[in-house]
Design an enzyme around this catalytic site. Structure first.
Site, mmCIF file in Angstrom:
data_model
loop_
_atom_site.group_PDB
_atom_site.id
_atom_site.type_symbol
_atom_site.label_atom_id
_atom_site.label_comp_id
_atom_site.label_asym_id
_atom_site.label_seq_id
_atom_site.Cartn_x
_atom_site.Cartn_y
_atom_site.Cartn_z
ATOM 1 C CD GLU A 1 1.824 5.556 8.097
ATOM 2 O OE1 GLU A 1 1.439 5.345 6.929
ATOM 3 O OE2 GLU A 1 2.297 4.669 8.840
ATOM 4 C CG HIS B 1 4.812 3.040 6.963
ATOM 5 N ND1 HIS B 1 3.861 2.684 7.899
ATOM 6 C CD2 HIS B 1 5.740 2.047 6.969
ATOM 7 C CE1 HIS B 1 4.200 1.532 8.464
ATOM 8 N NE2 HIS B 1 5.342 1.124 7.916
ATOM 9 C CB CYS C 1 2.905 -1.387 6.867
ATOM 10 S SG CYS C 1 4.527 -2.099 7.252
#
Length: 220
Positions: free
Chosen positions: A202, A200, A88
């Site tokens: 994650e 992202h 990001c």
């Protein structure tokens, strides 16, 4: 292997750490997932992850506030070619410059280009129907599916985005995958030992785990 996640106060470190830890378990290797707060700790890492949320200016200032951190990053990634992943704003910091609030701020300058607000890049006819920030799931269009880190991701995989700015690349060849949101957003960029995602991993559930496991196995 030491996998270093740089902790410079950017925010989403906990979720990134957990996701990388789970991905490491899938690789069946005895990797050490470390939170790195100093240049000396960073120097001991074999692979490096730079997360980031919020504002470009705050993130680059956070890196600069840690004595020797940017210099060590440049040495390890640019000179010693250790595998690197930006996430990001951690991706956007690789640009020559970022623009926020009418100011132009210097980035790390590893990947040529500028970070600009989406509002000025989406064509006027589409802008009214598209909310900014670009937030939610979007398809990943792979431009280089043969890349080792993308090899296990299905075509048109969906990944999770939250951002208001995008990296406008100077070289189209640095774009490994994109997403469509009124404009083609560079979603995964890279060259040599450097990779970075606008999305992202994650927060991208199974697709993110596959991607992170691919990064951990990557030997550019």
């Amino acid at each position: 292997m030491n996998i270093g996640i740089i902790d410079y106060g950017s925010g989403n470190l906990h979720s990134v750490h957990n996701a990388v830890r789970h991905a490491a378990a899938e690789t069946n290797r005895d990797d050490h997932i470390l939170r790195v707060t100093t240049a000396a700790e960073l120097a001991a890492c074999d692979q490096i992850i730079l997360p980031g949320v919020g504002h470009f200016a705050d993130c680059i200032a956070g890196l600069a506030a840690v004595d020797g951190l940017i210099e060590t990053l440049n040495e390890l990634v640019q000179e010693k070619a250790r595998p690197f992943l930006g996430i990001c704003v951690g991706m956007q910091l690789l640009a020559d410059t970022g623009t926020e609030g009418g100011k132009t701020i210097a980035g790390l300058g590893w990947i040529p280009g500028q970070v600009k607000h989406l509002a000025g890049l989406i064509p006027t006819g589409d802008a009214a129907s598209l909310k900014i920030p670009h937030m939610g799931w979007n398809h990943l269009h792979q431009h280089q599916p043969e890349h080792a880190v993308l090899a296990n991701l299905p075509a048109q995989t969906q990944v999770y985005f939250v951002h208001s700015y995008m990296f406008e690349l100077a070289r189209s060849s640095d774009c490994l995958a994109s997403a469509s949101y009124g404009v083609d957003i560079p979603a995964l960029i890279g060259r040599d030992n450097v990779l970075a995602t606008q999305f992202h991993p994650e927060k991208s559930q199974q697709a993110g785990q596959i991607f992170l496991a691919g990064f951990l196995r990557w030997r550019p």
